[in-house]
Design an enzyme around this catalytic site. Structure first.
Site, mmCIF file in Angstrom:
data_model
loop_
_atom_site.group_PDB
_atom_site.id
_atom_site.type_symbol
_atom_site.label_atom_id
_atom_site.label_comp_id
_atom_site.label_asym_id
_atom_site.label_seq_id
_atom_site.Cartn_x
_atom_site.Cartn_y
_atom_site.Cartn_z
ATOM 1 N N HIS A 147 0.384 -1.092 -0.177
ATOM 2 C CA HIS A 147 -0.163 0.624 -0.133
ATOM 3 C C HIS A 147 0.690 0.952 0.022
ATOM 4 C CE1 HIS A 147 1.047 0.101 4.348
ATOM 5 N NE2 HIS A 147 0.689 0.784 4.000
ATOM 6 N N ARG A 148 2.553 1.479 0.141
ATOM 7 C CA ARG A 148 2.665 2.443 0.202
ATOM 8 C C ARG A 148 2.968 2.755 -1.423
ATOM 9 N NH1 ARG A 148 4.155 3.189 5.315
ATOM 10 N NH2 ARG A 148 4.147 0.903 6.988
#
Length: 361
Positions: free
Chosen positions: A209-210
């Site tokens: 998700h980064r």
């Protein structure tokens, strides 16, 4: 003592659950302590928010500020405006914040400007990566905190380097692990377990998700293709974060092994982690849980704020390219899991230590 507890995002809910249980245990024993739970609404997807209150038996919040999404500045400002009204309407002796999300920093600032003491659970962790919003949140929060509760000696040393009085630093352990231990006998397989013929150690868990991993669609797809080819005969269960899903859009990709599923509740996700062959992730918290469960974890970041998961635990830092991941994963396949242990005080009692200490203040 009146304590206002702040939660805003998925990791916060996991961290506050055992703290609330510790407070309620003290209340049952006659201690003069109360709490008010404030949900900022930073995570508002049901699978990232409400589900955790239900599964972890956390009372639903006394207040939901409902700030939702926005830019870093917009979200932080919205939290501050709403939380100031909350504190003015509901006076408290102490604001307890956890972790490193925008809610953590924003609510700490508001509390201090109203001359209210701040307690930071998970204080002192640092990645050294100033491109991460979380790193800025950590530094700002710790610069105005009154009581620092740390997960490791290393985190305490970081605080001392910045001039924090050692008397205000308390090494208590890891509240995330409190929650894990309290719920291990309650974890359950997800609804798709049979559908995808999942079995113990026949699959790898993937979470991404980064921004460094998911912001560019082409690079993300290439990374997923590389991971898809890497695991050979293993399935890959990929609970896809809303942010990542939005970037991939509606395109159909011909992945051989990757199974994309919705974000999972805590009990289902921990079941998946506990029974997996390995985990590939860019999350910090997951590397803590895999360390305790003895599951190999490959963290797709260039730095980590949890070095104990590498020096003591099962975590390996592999950067953001498929090349280093392939090298490290191949070494694991050839040599097996390396010898690992569990960090000091990750014993399920951190929350009780925190409340015991606060009641002496």
């Amino acid at each position: 003592m009146r304590i206002t507890i702040v939660a805003g995002a998925r990791p916060n809910f996991i961290k506050i659950a055992p703290i609330i249980k510790a407070i309620e245990k003290k209340q049952d024993n006659g201690a003069l302590v109360s709490y008010r739970l404030v949900h900022t609404g930073q995570h508002y997807d049901k699978n990232l928010s409400d589900t955790f209150f239900e599964e972890l038996n956390i009372p639903f919040p006394n207040a939901n500020l409902e700030v939702k999404s926005g830019s870093q500045a917009e979200q932080t400002a919205a939290i501050m405006i709403a939380f100031e009204k909350e504190l003015l309407n509901h006076p408290t002796d102490l604001v307890l914040v956890v972790g490193d999300v925008n809610s953590t920093m924003a609510c700490a600032i508001v509390a201090k400007k109203l001359n209210i003491k701040v307690c930071h659970v998970e204080a002192g962790i640092r990645s050294g990566d100033m491109t991460m919003p979380e790193e800025i949140n950590r530094i700002v929060t710790d610069s105005i905190t009154d009581y620092f509760f740390t997960t490791s000696i290393w985190a305490g040393e970081n605080l001392i380097k910045t001039g924090v009085d050692p008397l205000n630093i308390h090494f208590v352990g890891n509240v995330m692990i409190d929650t894990l231990y309290q719920n291990l006998d309650r974890i359950t397989p997800p609804s798709f377990w049979e559908e995808y013929k999942l079995e113990k150690e026949n699959y790898v868990i993937l979470t991404l998700h980064r921004p460094s991993n998911v912001d560019q669609e082409h690079e993300l797809v290439q990374l997923l293709k590389g991971i898809d080819a890497l695991v050979q005969d293993k399935k890959i269960v990929f609970p896809i974060h809303p942010r990542t899903k939005a970037i991939l859009g509606e395109s159909n990709f011909d992945f051989k092994n990757i199974i994309m599923v919705e974000p999972q509740g805590y009990l289902n996700f921990m079941y998946l982690i506990k029974n997996s062959f390995a985990v590939i992730s860019d999350s910090g918290g997951i590397s803590e849980e895999t360390t305790v469960l003895g599951i190999p974890c490959f963290t797709m970041r260039n730095s980590t704020e949890r070095p104990e998961t590498i020096s003591i635990g099962t975590n390996t830092l592999v950067g953001t390219s498929i090349i280093q991941l392939r090298k490290s994963y191949t070494e694991f396949i050839q040599n097996g899991i390396r010898k690992a242990g569990i960090p000091d005080l990750w014993d399920g009692c951190a929350s009780e230590r925190i409340i015991d200490l606060l009641l002496t203040k």
